[in-house]
Design an enzyme around this catalytic site. Structure first.
Site, PDB file in Angstrom:
ATOM      1  N   HIS A  48      73.318  59.230  87.264  1.00  0.00           N
ATOM      2  CA  HIS A  48      74.548  59.423  86.474  1.00  0.00           C
ATOM      3  C   HIS A  48      75.783  59.490  87.383  1.00  0.00           C
ATOM      4  O   HIS A  48      76.867  59.052  86.997  1.00  0.00           O
ATOM      5  CB  HIS A  48      74.486  60.730  85.679  1.00  0.00           C
ATOM      6  CG  HIS A  48      73.857  60.606  84.324  1.00  0.00           C
ATOM      7  ND1 HIS A  48      74.361  59.809  83.323  1.00  0.00           N
ATOM      8  CD2 HIS A  48      72.772  61.219  83.788  1.00  0.00           C
ATOM      9  CE1 HIS A  48      73.603  59.926  82.235  1.00  0.00           C
ATOM     10  NE2 HIS A  48      72.624  60.771  82.487  1.00  0.00           N
TER      11      HIS A  48
ATOM     12  N   CYS B  88      68.212  60.660  77.028  1.00  0.00           N
ATOM     13  CA  CYS B  88      69.447  61.126  77.665  1.00  0.00           C
ATOM     14  C   CYS B  88      70.370  61.686  76.592  1.00  0.00           C
ATOM     15  O   CYS B  88      70.502  61.090  75.515  1.00  0.00           O
ATOM     16  CB  CYS B  88      70.127  59.945  78.368  1.00  0.00           C
ATOM     17  SG  CYS B  88      71.653  60.381  79.197  1.00  0.00           S
ATOM     18  N   LEU B  89      71.014  62.805  76.899  1.00  0.00           N
ATOM     19  CA  LEU B  89      71.925  63.417  75.924  1.00  0.00           C
ATOM     20  C   LEU B  89      73.113  62.503  75.625  1.00  0.00           C
ATOM     21  O   LEU B  89      73.762  62.657  74.597  1.00  0.00           O
ATOM     22  CB  LEU B  89      72.421  64.774  76.448  1.00  0.00           C
ATOM     23  CG  LEU B  89      71.336  65.855  76.629  1.00  0.00           C
ATOM     24  CD1 LEU B  89      71.933  67.105  77.257  1.00  0.00           C
ATOM     25  CD2 LEU B  89      70.667  66.189  75.299  1.00  0.00           C
TER      26      LEU B  89
ATOM     27  N   GLN C 132      78.778  63.437  82.288  1.00  0.00           N
ATOM     28  CA  GLN C 132      78.411  63.518  80.870  1.00  0.00           C
ATOM     29  C   GLN C 132      79.330  64.449  80.090  1.00  0.00           C
ATOM     30  O   GLN C 132      79.359  64.403  78.857  1.00  0.00           O
ATOM     31  CB  GLN C 132      76.956  63.992  80.717  1.00  0.00           C
ATOM     32  CG  GLN C 132      75.947  62.979  81.235  1.00  0.00           C
ATOM     33  CD  GLN C 132      74.532  63.435  80.994  1.00  0.00           C
ATOM     34  OE1 GLN C 132      73.952  64.144  81.795  1.00  0.00           O
ATOM     35  NE2 GLN C 132      73.975  63.054  79.845  1.00  0.00           N
TER      36      GLN C 132
ATOM     37  N   GLY D 298      68.400  68.377  81.962  1.00  0.00           N
ATOM     38  CA  GLY D 298      69.323  68.057  83.039  1.00  0.00           C
ATOM     39  C   GLY D 298      70.645  67.604  82.458  1.00  0.00           C
ATOM     40  O   GLY D 298      70.700  67.121  81.312  1.00  0.00           O
TER      41      GLY D 298
ATOM     42  N   HIS E  56      67.131  60.686  87.519  1.00  0.00           N
ATOM     43  CA  HIS E  56      67.937  60.359  86.333  1.00  0.00           C
ATOM     44  C   HIS E  56      69.341  60.957  86.455  1.00  0.00           C
ATOM     45  O   HIS E  56      70.345  60.270  86.236  1.00  0.00           O
ATOM     46  CB  HIS E  56      67.202  60.906  85.095  1.00  0.00           C
ATOM     47  CG  HIS E  56      67.918  60.750  83.790  1.00  0.00           C
ATOM     48  ND1 HIS E  56      67.381  60.083  82.715  1.00  0.00           N
ATOM     49  CD2 HIS E  56      69.138  61.210  83.369  1.00  0.00           C
ATOM     50  CE1 HIS E  56      68.246  60.110  81.703  1.00  0.00           C
ATOM     51  NE2 HIS E  56      69.317  60.797  82.064  1.00  0.00           N
ATOM     52  N   GLU E  57      69.409  62.235  86.845  1.00  0.00           N
ATOM     53  CA  GLU E  57      70.717  62.913  86.912  1.00  0.00           C
ATOM     54  C   GLU E  57      71.570  62.371  88.066  1.00  0.00           C
ATOM     55  O   GLU E  57      72.778  62.191  87.912  1.00  0.00           O
ATOM     56  CB  GLU E  57      70.535  64.426  87.041  1.00  0.00           C
ATOM     57  CG  GLU E  57      69.800  65.088  85.888  1.00  0.00           C
ATOM     58  CD  GLU E  57      70.357  64.737  84.522  1.00  0.00           C
ATOM     59  OE1 GLU E  57      71.566  64.469  84.380  1.00  0.00           O
ATOM     60  OE2 GLU E  57      69.558  64.709  83.565  1.00  0.00           O
TER      61      GLU E  57
HETATM   62 ZN    ZN Z   1      71.152  61.295  81.187  1.00  0.00          ZN
END
Ligand code: ZN
Length: 153
Positions: A135, A89-90, A51, A46, A131-132
């Site tokens: 963000h 998480c990236l 991000q 995701g 999670h997304e």
């Molecule tokens: Zn994330």
């Protein structure tokens, strides 16, 4: 294919509440395509627009089990149950933590063509969606995690 630079913790863009998208334009579709490319390049499941430094309410998801979504202005309309699972998480590379999330969520959004749709997600897919979407409100999973720390190699 165009890869975007993924912002990491400390960048204030990750703590910004993102704006609703008024209309899905051609340039927004290109942004969505870039988000998928960037997510796949980093082996993510995701990615949310902040991000990559874009403060718009857009997420892309592919749980690698056949559920692939671009979601514009996603809203969680229902939740039920709970589950605890490991997340990463990236934007927080090298870290992991355990987070409590709903077991099931219903999410309403616009797709890449600007058409409204609703998804009922359960298990891992529900975790990714929560999670997304967090963000988009400047929330990182570490805010909710316990046992947050360096990921096991
Ligand atoms: Zn994330």
């Amino acid at each position: 294919m165009a890869l975007r630079n993924i912002k990491t913790e400390g960048n204030p863009v990750l703590r910004t509440v993102c704006k609703n998208v008024p209309e899905v334009t051609d340039s927004l579709k290109r942004l969505i395509d870039d988000m998928f490319d960037t997510m796949y390049d980093s082996n993510g499941v995701g990615l949310a627009a902040p991000q990559i430094g874009i403060v718009k309410r857009i997420v892309v998801i592919d749980d690698t089990e056949g559920h692939k979504y671009a979601m514009v202005n996603p809203v969680i309309t229902e939740t039920s149950g709970e589950q605890i699972s490991q997340e990463g998480c990236l934007s927080l590379p090298g870290f992991a933590g355990r987070v409590k999330r709903p077991l099931k969520v219903t999410v309403k959004a616009l797709d890449r063509d600007g058409k409204e749709f609703t998804v009922e997600a359960e298990g891992f897919l529900a975790v990714i969606m929560c999670h997304e979407i967090d963000h988009l409100d400047g929330i990182l999973y570490k805010d909710k995690a316990f046992e947050y720390g360096a990921a096991q190699k």
